[in-house]
Design an enzyme around this catalytic site. Structure first.
Site, PDB file in Angstrom:
ATOM      1  N   LYS A 192       1.034  -1.154  -0.386  1.00 48.47           N
ATOM      2  CA  LYS A 192      -0.094  -0.068  -0.033  1.00 48.47           C
ATOM      3  C   LYS A 192       0.999   1.333   0.026  1.00 48.47           C
ATOM      4  O   LYS A 192       1.658   1.128   0.550  1.00 48.47           O
ATOM      5  CB  LYS A 192      -0.736   0.089   1.252  1.00 48.47           C
ATOM      6  CG  LYS A 192      -1.929   1.200   0.890  1.00 48.47           C
ATOM      7  CD  LYS A 192      -2.542   1.189   2.394  1.00 48.47           C
ATOM      8  CE  LYS A 192      -2.810   2.386   3.057  1.00 48.47           C
ATOM      9  NZ  LYS A 192      -3.730   2.496   4.368  1.00 48.47           N
ATOM     10  N   ASP A 197      -2.746  10.823   3.439  1.00 53.33           N
ATOM     11  CA  ASP A 197      -4.121  10.178   3.701  1.00 53.33           C
ATOM     12  C   ASP A 197      -4.977  11.485   4.148  1.00 53.33           C
ATOM     13  O   ASP A 197      -4.549  11.426   5.351  1.00 53.33           O
ATOM     14  CB  ASP A 197      -3.784   8.594   4.258  1.00 53.33           C
ATOM     15  CG  ASP A 197      -5.475   8.360   4.568  1.00 53.33           C
ATOM     16  OD1 ASP A 197      -6.297   8.909   3.621  1.00 53.33           O
ATOM     17  OD2 ASP A 197      -5.491   7.592   4.970  1.00 53.33           O
ATOM     18  N   LYS A 204     -10.164  13.254   8.160  1.00 56.25           N
ATOM     19  CA  LYS A 204      -9.397  13.481   9.663  1.00 56.25           C
ATOM     20  C   LYS A 204      -9.514  13.960   9.965  1.00 56.25           C
ATOM     21  O   LYS A 204     -10.153  15.253   9.566  1.00 56.25           O
ATOM     22  CB  LYS A 204      -8.360  12.855   9.148  1.00 56.25           C
ATOM     23  CG  LYS A 204      -8.110  10.907   8.483  1.00 56.25           C
ATOM     24  CD  LYS A 204      -6.872  10.692   8.585  1.00 56.25           C
ATOM     25  CE  LYS A 204      -6.381   9.355   7.643  1.00 56.25           C
ATOM     26  NZ  LYS A 204      -6.588   7.987   8.493  1.00 56.25           N
ATOM     27  N   ASP A 215       1.099   6.386   5.558  1.00 53.80           N
ATOM     28  CA  ASP A 215       0.014   5.593   5.077  1.00 53.80           C
ATOM     29  C   ASP A 215       0.789   5.189   3.643  1.00 53.80           C
ATOM     30  O   ASP A 215       0.592   4.307   3.092  1.00 53.80           O
ATOM     31  CB  ASP A 215      -1.146   6.263   4.880  1.00 53.80           C
ATOM     32  CG  ASP A 215      -2.026   5.571   4.363  1.00 53.80           C
ATOM     33  OD1 ASP A 215      -1.639   4.406   5.277  1.00 53.80           O
ATOM     34  OD2 ASP A 215      -2.585   5.439   4.938  1.00 53.80           O
ATOM     35  N   ASP A 274     -12.260   7.048   3.647  1.00 58.38           N
ATOM     36  CA  ASP A 274     -10.364   6.621   4.728  1.00 58.38           C
ATOM     37  C   ASP A 274     -10.016   5.407   5.259  1.00 58.38           C
ATOM     38  O   ASP A 274      -9.377   5.021   5.460  1.00 58.38           O
ATOM     39  CB  ASP A 274     -11.190   7.003   5.713  1.00 58.38           C
ATOM     40  CG  ASP A 274      -9.799   7.293   6.708  1.00 58.38           C
ATOM     41  OD1 ASP A 274      -8.645   7.800   5.677  1.00 58.38           O
ATOM     42  OD2 ASP A 274      -9.858   8.008   8.075  1.00 58.38           O
ATOM     43  N   GLU A 276      -9.237   3.771   2.173  1.00 61.44           N
ATOM     44  CA  GLU A 276      -9.102   3.553   0.726  1.00 61.44           C
ATOM     45  C   GLU A 276      -7.772   2.819   1.047  1.00 61.44           C
ATOM     46  O   GLU A 276      -7.676   1.905  -0.366  1.00 61.44           O
ATOM     47  CB  GLU A 276      -8.247   5.240   0.491  1.00 61.44           C
ATOM     48  CG  GLU A 276      -7.034   5.632   0.851  1.00 61.44           C
ATOM     49  CD  GLU A 276      -6.925   5.011   2.221  1.00 61.44           C
ATOM     50  OE1 GLU A 276      -5.789   4.860   2.437  1.00 61.44           O
ATOM     51  OE2 GLU A 276      -7.864   6.021   3.143  1.00 61.44           O
ATOM     52  N   ARG A 278      -7.373  -0.449   1.438  1.00 63.41           N
ATOM     53  CA  ARG A 278      -8.297  -2.178   0.851  1.00 63.41           C
ATOM     54  C   ARG A 278      -9.189  -1.892  -0.937  1.00 63.41           C
ATOM     55  O   ARG A 278      -8.502  -2.590  -1.126  1.00 63.41           O
ATOM     56  CB  ARG A 278      -8.995  -2.558   2.148  1.00 63.41           C
ATOM     57  CG  ARG A 278     -10.349  -1.291   1.850  1.00 63.41           C
ATOM     58  CD  ARG A 278     -10.631  -1.981   2.727  1.00 63.41           C
ATOM     59  NE  ARG A 278     -10.770  -1.075   4.426  1.00 63.41           N
ATOM     60  CZ  ARG A 278     -11.123  -1.493   5.383  1.00 63.41           C
ATOM     61  NH1 ARG A 278     -12.278  -2.395   5.881  1.00 63.41           N
ATOM     62  NH2 ARG A 278     -10.289  -0.972   7.023  1.00 63.41           N
TER      63      ARG A 278
END
Length: 428
Positions: A192, A197, A204, A215, A274, A276, A278
């Site tokens: 990933k 993010d 967030k 991230d 959020d 995202e 996956r």
């Protein structure tokens, strides 16, 4: 400038340093005092943090050090900004430690860099460049960028990244030491790579966003692991897939209520922008599965739920393949890295229901509700072979520290690179 030496002692520090002091100083450096002749890695880590606070330019480890004692010192002594140099103790572990430390430095630097400096394309290119430096002509790669992702059907990476002016990217890299383009692929690593993010429209808080440059820790970790395996001389064909995007808000960003249709036909309702990670990993896992490799490892800073379960000390391990899970945990134990198994069963794929699609990408509640890390893994299971054979999902709860601890500096840890590299060598 005279070198600053650090040695170990199993004797108590002198009285002036205080009762039970773990650290004392000499004219040439410092001595770490250990309670007994066990590895005492935690005590070494704490002493290393105190020494790092002196802002030294470098240290030389002298005397008798075990390999894992030196590694514990390095993990804790290597600060995020302008890290000091380390000269390893003069024993048979020097060459091995140098290989591992080079991979650690690359991994940490990549994660600690600012999100402005590390766009999705930059992340992919830096990973590819480093691996080509190590593997030379054994490494080839391609990048699918921006609108080309949508054209190719990689809808997860495309939609998560389309809100940014800097386009999303899928890196597909092939390390093939066999020289045979038809050689079977032995393993695929999927990372990933969310370079920043914001949470998208499920935005967030400012505090929650502060550390979101990390991230892409999964992408950095699998890249570091492959680089380490290459320097260790691995002779297996291994592919690396990085799913890189910025998750930002704009008039072109993906929205709650959107339904994505993946290449394998699975439809996904977006109930949380959020969640995202996956969505991008799903593309990477499908590409990995297409290779027919017997081993697929994905790594991601995926869920807060894993951190709730494990703190920042362990990485979560998920697999529906008992053999693959056991081998991953064994590799971690051999490398003295903390991995811990968490539940994943076929029913977890159904834990994010949707009235508008085959599944939602989360549950519409804070943190995705109870069992969030397992539910995320269940979502991913839709994008590998049906029984999950040979697939291991790592939720990297221990990849980053937003503030320093008594044992670890602030920032990236690079924990996991040694275990994943060993898994690549040993898996059967």
């Amino acid at each position: 400038m005279a070198e600053f030496t650090v040695s170990l002692s199993y004797e108590k520090a002198g009285a002036p340093w205080g009762d039970n002091a773990r650290l004392s100083f000499t004219e040439t450096g410092a001595v770490i005092h250990l309670a007994d002749e066990s590895p005492n890695e935690r005590a070494i880590s704490q002493a290393a943090r105190k020494l790092d606070g002196l802002n030294l330019a470098g240290v030389t480890l002298t005397g008798e050090w075990q390999k894992e004692q030196q590694w514990a010192f390095a993990l804790s002594f290597t600060r995020a900004r302008n890290p000091a140099s380390i000269e390893w103790a003069d024993n048979s572990d020097k060459a091995t430690l140098a290989q591992e430390y080079a991979a650690l430095l690359f991994t940490r630097q990549l994660v600690n860099d600012t999100p402005e400096d590390l766009s999705p394309e930059t992340l992919a290119q830096r990973a590819a460049n480093w691996l080509q430096e190590l593997g030379a002509d054994k490494v080839t790669y391609s990048m699918t960028v921006g609108e080309a992702l949508n054209d190719a059907g990689w809808v997860g990476i495309y939609n998560v990244g389309r809100g940014s002016e800097r386009p999303p990217v899928m890196l597909e890299l092939d390390f093939n030491p066999t020289g045979d383009s038809e050689a079977p692929v032995d393993a695929v690593l999927v990372g990933k790579g969310i370079t920043f993010d914001s949470g998208g429209y499920s935005i967030k808080s400012s505090e929650g966003m502060l550390d979101m440059k990390c991230d892409m820790g999964g992408a950095a970790t699998v890249t570091g692991a492959l680089g380490l395996a290459i320097t260790q001389g691995i002779q297996k064909r291994i592919k690396l897939i990085l799913c890189c995007a910025e998750n930002l808000i704009s008039g072109h960003a993906y929205k709650l209520g959107d339904v994505l249709t993946y290449k394998n036909g699975v439809t996904v309702e977006v109930v949380n922008t959020d969640a995202e990670g996956r969505l991008v990993l799903a593309d990477g896992l499908m590409a990995a599965t297409e290779t027919g490799a017997p081993l697929i490892i994905d790594a991601a800073t995926l869920t807060g739920a894993a951190m709730v379960a494990l703190g920042s000390d362990y990485h979560g391990v998920f697999s529906m393949d008992d053999n693959a899970r056991a081998q991953m945990l064994e590799a971690a134990q051999q490398e003295n890295e903390r991995f811990w198994p968490l539940p994943l069963e076929p029913f977890h794929a159904e834990r994010c229901p949707s009235a508008f699609a085959d599944t939602a990408n989360s549950r519409p509640m804070k943190g995705g509700g109870g069992g969030g890390a397992s539910n995320a893994a269940g979502f991913l299971s839709r994008f590998v072979n049906p029984d999950g054979k040979g697939w291991v999902h790592l939720d990297l709860a221990a990849a980053y520290h937003g503030s320093p601890t008594p044992e670890m500096p602030v920032g990236a840890t690079a924990k996991g690179i040694r275990a994943i590299a060993r898994m690549l060598h040993n898996f059967k």
